[in-house]
Design a protein around this motif. Structure first.
Motif, PDB file in Angstrom:
ATOM      1  N   CYS A  20      -0.871  -6.074  -8.255  1.00 33.00           N
ATOM      2  CA  CYS A  20      -1.031  -5.510  -6.910  1.00 33.00           C
ATOM      3  C   CYS A  20      -2.373  -5.904  -6.316  1.00 33.00           C
ATOM      4  O   CYS A  20      -2.457  -6.289  -5.144  1.00 33.00           O
ATOM      5  N   GLU A  21      -3.412  -5.821  -7.116  1.00 32.93           N
ATOM      6  CA  GLU A  21      -4.752  -6.194  -6.661  1.00 32.93           C
ATOM      7  C   GLU A  21      -4.782  -7.665  -6.243  1.00 32.93           C
ATOM      8  O   GLU A  21      -5.318  -8.008  -5.186  1.00 32.93           O
ATOM      9  N   ASN A  22      -4.184  -8.535  -7.047  1.00 33.30           N
ATOM     10  CA  ASN A  22      -4.150  -9.963  -6.724  1.00 33.30           C
ATOM     11  C   ASN A  22      -3.301 -10.247  -5.493  1.00 33.30           C
ATOM     12  O   ASN A  22      -3.670 -11.095  -4.662  1.00 33.30           O
ATOM     13  N   LEU A  23      -2.179  -9.568  -5.359  1.00 28.32           N
ATOM     14  CA  LEU A  23      -1.334  -9.752  -4.176  1.00 28.32           C
ATOM     15  C   LEU A  23      -2.095  -9.340  -2.918  1.00 28.32           C
ATOM     16  O   LEU A  23      -2.052 -10.036  -1.899  1.00 28.32           O
TER      17      LEU A  23
ATOM     18  N   LEU B  60       0.821  -1.210   0.000  1.00 29.55           N
ATOM     19  CA  LEU B  60       0.000   0.000   0.000  1.00 29.55           C
ATOM     20  C   LEU B  60       0.856   1.261   0.000  1.00 29.55           C
ATOM     21  O   LEU B  60       0.507   2.250  -0.654  1.00 29.55           O
ATOM     22  N   ARG B  61       1.976   1.232   0.705  1.00 29.85           N
ATOM     23  CA  ARG B  61       2.881   2.378   0.675  1.00 29.85           C
ATOM     24  C   ARG B  61       3.358   2.631  -0.753  1.00 29.85           C
ATOM     25  O   ARG B  61       3.451   3.773  -1.193  1.00 29.85           O
ATOM     26  N   TYR B  62       3.646   1.565  -1.481  1.00 26.31           N
ATOM     27  CA  TYR B  62       4.054   1.709  -2.878  1.00 26.31           C
ATOM     28  C   TYR B  62       2.899   2.266  -3.720  1.00 26.31           C
ATOM     29  O   TYR B  62       3.085   3.205  -4.509  1.00 26.31           O
ATOM     30  N   LEU B  63       1.719   1.728  -3.552  1.00 21.55           N
ATOM     31  CA  LEU B  63       0.565   2.180  -4.336  1.00 21.55           C
ATOM     32  C   LEU B  63       0.208   3.638  -4.049  1.00 21.55           C
ATOM     33  O   LEU B  63      -0.324   4.331  -4.913  1.00 21.55           O
ATOM     34  N   HIS B  64       0.512   4.108  -2.852  1.00 17.64           N
ATOM     35  CA  HIS B  64       0.255   5.505  -2.474  1.00 17.64           C
ATOM     36  C   HIS B  64       1.443   6.412  -2.792  1.00 17.64           C
ATOM     37  O   HIS B  64       1.468   7.573  -2.382  1.00 17.64           O
ATOM     38  N   HIS B  65       2.426   5.877  -3.511  1.00 15.97           N
ATOM     39  CA  HIS B  65       3.623   6.632  -3.913  1.00 15.97           C
ATOM     40  C   HIS B  65       4.420   7.150  -2.720  1.00 15.97           C
ATOM     41  O   HIS B  65       5.069   8.193  -2.809  1.00 15.97           O
ATOM     42  N   GLN B  66       4.375   6.410  -1.612  1.00 23.23           N
ATOM     43  CA  GLN B  66       5.159   6.772  -0.434  1.00 23.23           C
ATOM     44  C   GLN B  66       6.554   6.161  -0.491  1.00 23.23           C
ATOM     45  O   GLN B  66       7.453   6.622   0.213  1.00 23.23           O
ATOM     46  N   VAL B  67       6.705   5.102  -1.280  1.00 20.49           N
ATOM     47  CA  VAL B  67       8.014   4.489  -1.522  1.00 20.49           C
ATOM     48  C   VAL B  67       8.115   4.177  -3.010  1.00 20.49           C
ATOM     49  O   VAL B  67       7.106   4.017  -3.696  1.00 20.49           O
TER      50      VAL B  67
END
Length: 86
Positions: A67-70, A12-19
């Protein structure tokens, strides 16, 4: 200890562009090497983390569907919100 919740939070951090993708990949690689997975969830965590760790390889990548499947494998449903940018 790496739990399904821990893995989901990182994704989620990746999907929110935090990392960055590179940071997600590095985290996943380190988690695999260090071990310490939630008891009873080792198989699914290794599978999910393996996909994250390989995401920087062109042949694998990390698409939205991935990402959705993971997230589903980790027990989470992802939804998208959109807002008009002024």
């Amino acid at each position: 200890m790496i739990t399904k919740q821990t893995a989901a939070q990182q994704l989620l951090r990746y999907l929110h562009h935090q990392v960055t993708l590179a940071s997600l990949v590095e985290w996943a690689e380190q988690a695999i090497m260090n071990g310490g997975f939630e008891q009873g969830e080792e198989k699914i965590l290794r599978e999910v983390l393996g996909k994250m760790a390989a995401a920087d390889v062109t042949e694998f990548g990390l698409l939205w569907e991935d990402c959705e499947n993971l997230m589903l494998q980790l027990g989470y449903k992802v939804s998208i919100d959109a807002a008009l940018v002024a």
